[in-house]
Scaffold this motif. Structure first.
Motif, PDB file in Angstrom:
ATOM      1  N   ILE A  75     -59.260 -55.824  -7.780  1.00  9.94           N
ATOM      2  CA  ILE A  75     -60.306 -56.183  -8.736  1.00  9.94           C
ATOM      3  C   ILE A  75     -61.098 -54.959  -9.161  1.00  9.94           C
ATOM      4  N   GLU A  76     -61.374 -54.058  -8.230  1.00  7.73           N
ATOM      5  CA  GLU A  76     -62.129 -52.855  -8.578  1.00  7.73           C
ATOM      6  C   GLU A  76     -61.338 -51.962  -9.543  1.00  7.73           C
ATOM      7  N   SER A  79     -60.583 -53.859 -13.028  1.00  7.38           N
ATOM      8  CA  SER A  79     -61.790 -54.076 -13.847  1.00  7.38           C
ATOM      9  C   SER A  79     -62.320 -52.749 -14.376  1.00  7.38           C
ATOM     10  N   ALA A 113     -65.019 -60.196  -5.934  1.00  4.42           N
ATOM     11  CA  ALA A 113     -65.419 -59.704  -7.254  1.00  4.42           C
ATOM     12  C   ALA A 113     -66.907 -59.383  -7.307  1.00  4.42           C
ATOM     13  N   SER A 117     -66.536 -55.752  -8.904  1.00  6.50           N
ATOM     14  CA  SER A 117     -66.081 -55.808 -10.294  1.00  6.50           C
ATOM     15  C   SER A 117     -67.017 -55.092 -11.271  1.00  6.50           C
ATOM     16  N   TYR A 121     -66.522 -61.882 -14.447  1.00  2.00           N
ATOM     17  CA  TYR A 121     -65.299 -62.440 -13.871  1.00  2.00           C
ATOM     18  C   TYR A 121     -65.364 -63.946 -13.705  1.00  2.00           C
ATOM     19  N   LYS A 437     -71.269 -51.247 -10.819  1.00  2.00           N
ATOM     20  CA  LYS A 437     -70.443 -52.459 -10.862  1.00  2.00           C
ATOM     21  C   LYS A 437     -71.322 -53.601 -11.357  1.00  2.00           C
TER      22      LYS A 437
END
Length: 446
Positions: A75-76, A79, A113, A117, A121, A437
């Motif tokens: 996810i990191e 995204s 997330a 993220s 999301y 983030k």
């Protein structure tokens, strides 16, 4: 307080383009238009003269691979690639490991997330042949919808029990998103090519194995079931001219019970590209013929197709370099989707207003996403500045997806993302993603 004034931008919003300013406080758009303002000393001013300002794109179909497949992406990392590409919100699919088919597993993805993220999301709840009780527990206020695989793909979650399908369609008020390919047709086609080639089937056969017929049989059945049950159906990644007869532009999007999506790769590539791109354009459903691609563009422009997405689905180079029969389907696209559509604008295939409608406004309307997808006062400040006259070439060195490759490698785009804002935070500028983030969980007005 975080304050940002974007000045002199060409704002693309709700079917028009006009020069103006946007003022942001904290995570919210406060003013839009040709207003004059003398900002405080602590206000960041960005002169966007000559650039287009659009709402952040909302990608309704990605596979970010976490948990369980994080050697491909997470996810990191994905995204990060998304915000560099002007995508500020994503809806991720349930075929991770374990599959997101219980409320507990689904919620674990949201927790990951929340910590990692860069973009906003949401995650789809996955349906199987035997988890109806779990599906019906899904909260429509904070989950995008239910995903059903009617054809097997990466991380097989095939639902092929017709009684179960009808129960899901008739029981949930949530949007049901479907991957439509007929399994029996694909197996029969595969057997024919195996008889001819053994284990060395050429990738040029992919669109003949996962054929027009396989797509049409499955999507027409799903639509018939939705009409019978009154379900809210969204058909993912359409790839054939024949399927376009199944959709209408006769009613407004807000009133449609059955909606359609097309992905960037089906608009860009054709079967002719298998010769040079090989497994790197191997997707399910398959990239089809130039005639199919032309029909998709036509349906997109006349509003039979409602949304453009990516189906971003990274695999490692080692996996993609295997023989056709062993190589998985999917590829990374979030970093290049918006600029690919701007390229189509330069080529005269689509207007900027239509791009924004299909990538920003319509996903927000279709999923009933709260206060996103438009450049409007009171909406979250998810915004993207695009320089339409800043050529750059895709190379391995500037690909941000964890897998480290792109089907667009070597292509020079005419347009470039210059700034991306997520919830009022500048998360991308000067070719760099910030450390902030800023992503939040999407909420839905249902």
């Amino acid at each position: 307080m975080n304050k940002i004034l974007i000045q002199n931008a060409k704002i693309v919003n709700e079917g028009s383009i006009f020069e103006g300013n946007v003022y942001i406080e904290e995570d919210t758009i406060v003013k839009v238009g040709s207003f004059e303002m003398h900002p405080d000393e602590d206000c960041t001013i960005i002169d966007a003269r000559g650039q287009y300002l659009i709402p952040g794109a909302i990608d309704d179909q990605v596979h970010f691979r976490e948990p369980g497949l994080t050697h491909k992406g997470d996810i990191e990392s994905e995204s990060r690639a998304a915000v560099a590409g002007g995508i500020t919100s994503f809806i991720e699919q349930p075929n991770t490991i374990p599959n997101a088919v219980t409320q507990e597993i689904l919620e674990e993805k949201y927790q990951i997330a929340a910590a990692s993220s860069f973009a906003n999301y949401s995650f789809m709840m996955g349906a199987t042949n035997d988890n109806l009780d779990e599906v019906l527990k899904t909260n429509p206020k904070n989950v995008a919808g239910i995903k059903i695989f009617l054809g097997s793909s990466t991380g097989n979650m095939l639902v092929d029990n017709e009684v179960v399908l009808e129960k899901i369609f008739s029981s949930t008020p949530l949007l049901i998103a479907v991957h439509c390919e007929d399994e029996a047709t694909i197996k029969n086609n595969l057997a024919i090519f195996k008889a001819q080639y053994g284990e060395d089937i050429p990738v040029t056969a992919h669109h003949l194995i996962r054929s027009e017929e396989a797509c049409y049989i499955s999507s027409s059945r799903a639509i018939a079931l939705a009409k019978k049950t009154g379900a809210r159906l969204h058909v993912f990644h359409l790839s054939t001219a024949k399927e376009m007869e199944l959709f209408t532009n006769a009613i407004p999007l807000e009133e449609k019970k059955i909606t359609a999506e097309v992905c960037v790769h089906h608009l860009w590539f054709s079967d002719e590209d298998y010769v040079t791109k090989g497994n790197f354009i191997k997707w399910n459903p398959a990239v089809k013929t130039a005639k199919d691609r032309e029909a998709l563009w036509e349906a997109l422009n006349d509003d039979r197709i409602d949304v453009i997405a990516t189906d971003h689905a990274p695999h490692t180079l080692d996996e993609k370099n295997k023989k056709y029969a062993e190589a998985p389907s999917g590829g990374p696209l979030v970093q290049h989707a918006v600029v690919a559509l701007f390229e189509a604008f330069h080529q005269g295939k689509i207007s900027l207003e239509k791009i924004v409608q299909k990538m920003c406004h319509n996903p927000a309307v279709l999923f009933q996403i709260e206060k996103r997808g438009f450049v409007k006062p009171g909406y979250f400040a998810d915004l993207v500045l695009v320089d339409a006259a800043a050529p750059w070439t895709v190379t391995k060195e500037n690909v941000l997806a964890k897998c480290g490759w792109s089907p667009f490698e070597g292509y020079t785009f005419k347009s470039k993302i210059s700034h991306t804002f997520v919830n009022g935070e500048l998360v991308y500028s000067n070719d760099k993603v910030s450390t902030i983030k800023a992503g939040k969980r999407l909420l839905f007005e249902r």
